[in-house]
Enzyme design. Structure first.
Site, PDB file in Angstrom:
ATOM      1  CD  GLU A  51      -3.137   0.703   2.209  1.00  0.00           C
ATOM      2  OE1 GLU A  51      -4.267   1.186   2.050  1.00  0.00           O
ATOM      3  OE2 GLU A  51      -2.808   0.067   3.229  1.00  0.00           O
ATOM      4  CG  HIS A  53       7.383 -29.318   0.767  1.00  0.00           C
ATOM      5  ND1 HIS A  53       8.115 -30.468   0.573  1.00  0.00           N
ATOM      6  CD2 HIS A  53       7.730 -28.862   1.997  1.00  0.00           C
ATOM      7  CE1 HIS A  53       8.865 -30.711   1.636  1.00  0.00           C
ATOM      8  NE2 HIS A  53       8.640 -29.744   2.520  1.00  0.00           N
ATOM      9  CE  LYS A 100     -11.781   1.554   0.753  1.00  0.00           C
ATOM     10  NZ  LYS A 100     -11.276   2.315   1.911  1.00  0.00           N
TER      11      LYS A 100
END
Length: 420
Positions: free
Chosen positions: A276, A297, A411
């Site tokens: 951010e 793995h 948003k």
């Protein structure tokens, strides 16, 4: 008492010395501007950890009340409003403290239903809603549902003591607290969410979970003092080297790796902090994380043999809190007799040392952040180090590490779709 240390020995060989010195000069200027509290004062409140004055004592009293009476505590917040607290609580929560539920961090109906179902079996429930401006959808919508749930369980008159709101003074959240008799804690205006760990945003939930806040704050203050003692410090060197490897050498991805699962949620905070803060203007190092040895793995294959575009930052814990020794079992024949009498502490350290060596020799620049142990004091140092290093790194790259306009883009569209 030892301090955390940063090992650059397996990253420096990938750098061009002359070019790195130029970037370091820029990082030193970035650090100077960071500590200039006369500039950008509206975003630097996090540089001073919360003082242990009257507001701190009142916060601690409320946390003590909840710790002693509740069997469930719901932390309602998203992103910077819960990541740091969750990191420490998941790693260090003390026995005998309330079970912590996390809400306000998703818009998934099944996830919220699981929280409510988990609360059904609890007797005494308290919630803490954290929202800087109380416009974010996740905590706002969850608060409405949880508020209704508390009223149904306890009645409207009894919920005041059960709700703690953390927001800015003058916000709608403060008005709600006054209108309903809820406890209100300050979310300081000059602190962005991802930098809020050393404010009531991070400290109050930790206190409810029995975390030793004086030790955490002492660790942060110690790191601050170390960084101020020497301008050519580890935060400057880390910021400069990662930026040089990115812009000068093409290493555009940084992987945070830890061999203690206790650090898994710290990794989520770290990813948010750097993602951010630095993902601006179509540039920036892409931050991600792995949990070892499990992810060796899967992603371990890519880190060893994939594109040479990534660096790794390992968080190492010298003295883990726990010991399990492998007992001999000669009659079973499982062919693991070479582990007889060996402590898993040493097995894990061997796996970590081997991984760092293999990745370094495979062409991956590796940083190591070494903690003497994993406790509140060193968490305080760790948080403070990375926040300062991130701010310096962003400024060195020529971006503002304190805004997040990109987060606001989705948003606006979402709110239009929902009819706001």
């Amino acid at each position: 008492m030892k301090d955390i240390r940063i090992d650059f020995s397996m990253a420096l060989p990938f750098a061009d010395k002359a070019a790195l010195e130029g970037v370091k000069a820029q990082a030193l200027k970035a650090q100077e501007s960071l500590w200039d509290l006369g500039a950008e004062a509206d975003v630097k409140g996090w540089l001073d950890p919360m003082p242990q004055g009257a507001a701190y004592q009142a916060m601690m009293e409320k946390a003590k009340e909840i710790r002693e009476n509740a069997d469930a505590f719901v932390l309602v917040g998203v992103g910077g409003s819960n990541q740091a607290a969750r990191a420490v609580i998941k790693a260090l929560q003390r026995p005998g403290t309330p079970e912590v539920f996390y809400a306000g961090n998703t818009l998934s109906a099944p996830a919220l239903r699981r929280v409510l179902t988990g609360l059904d079996g609890k007797k005494e429930i308290y919630i803490n809603v954290i929202a800087k401006n109380f416009e974010t959808l996740e905590p706002g919508s969850h608060f409405r549902v949880l508020r209704e749930y508390l009223v149904r369980r306890y009645g409207r008159e009894d919920i005041a003591k059960r709700v703690v709101l953390t927001g800015t003074f003058g916000s709608r959240l403060e008005e709600i607290a006054k209108e309903n008799g809820f406890t209100f804690l300050e979310f300081p205006v000059p602190v962005g969410g991802r930098y809020s760990v050393l404010t009531p945003v991070g400290l109050f939930p930790m206190a409810v979970a029995g975390i030793d806040l004086p030790a955490l704050l002492a660790g942060a203050e110690r790191m601050k003092a170390m960084l101020l003692e020497n301008t050519d410090n580890a935060a400057v060197c880390y910021a400069a080297l990662r930026q040089h490897l990115y812009k000068g050498k093409g290493f555009d991805t940084e992987v945070l790796a830890a061999f203690e699962p206790q650090l898994d949620y710290f990794a989520k905070w770290w990813v948010q902090l750097f993602g951010e803060s630095e993902g601006k203007g179509k540039q920036g190092i892409f931050p991600t994380a792995v949990s070892c040895s499990e992810d060796l793995h899967s992603l371990g294959q890519y880190m060893q043999d994939g594109r040479r575009s990534l660096t790794e930052t390992f968080i190492s814990v010298e003295e883990p809190d726990g010991s399990v020794v492998v007992s001999p079992d000669p009659g079973f024949g499982d062919r693991f007799d070479y582990l007889d009498g060996v402590d898993f502490v040493d097995i894990n350290h061997a796996a970590e040392t081997a991984t760092v060596k293999a990745h370094y020799e495979g062409g991956v620049p590796c940083f190591r952040v070494v903690l003497p142990k994993l406790d509140e004091y060193y968490f305080g140092q760790l948080f403070y180090f990375f926040m300062v290093a991130c701010a310096i790194s962003g400024k060195t790259a020529g971006i503002n590490p304190f805004d997040q306009e990109g987060v606001e883009a989705y948003k606006r569209t979402m709110f239009r779709m929902l009819g706001k």
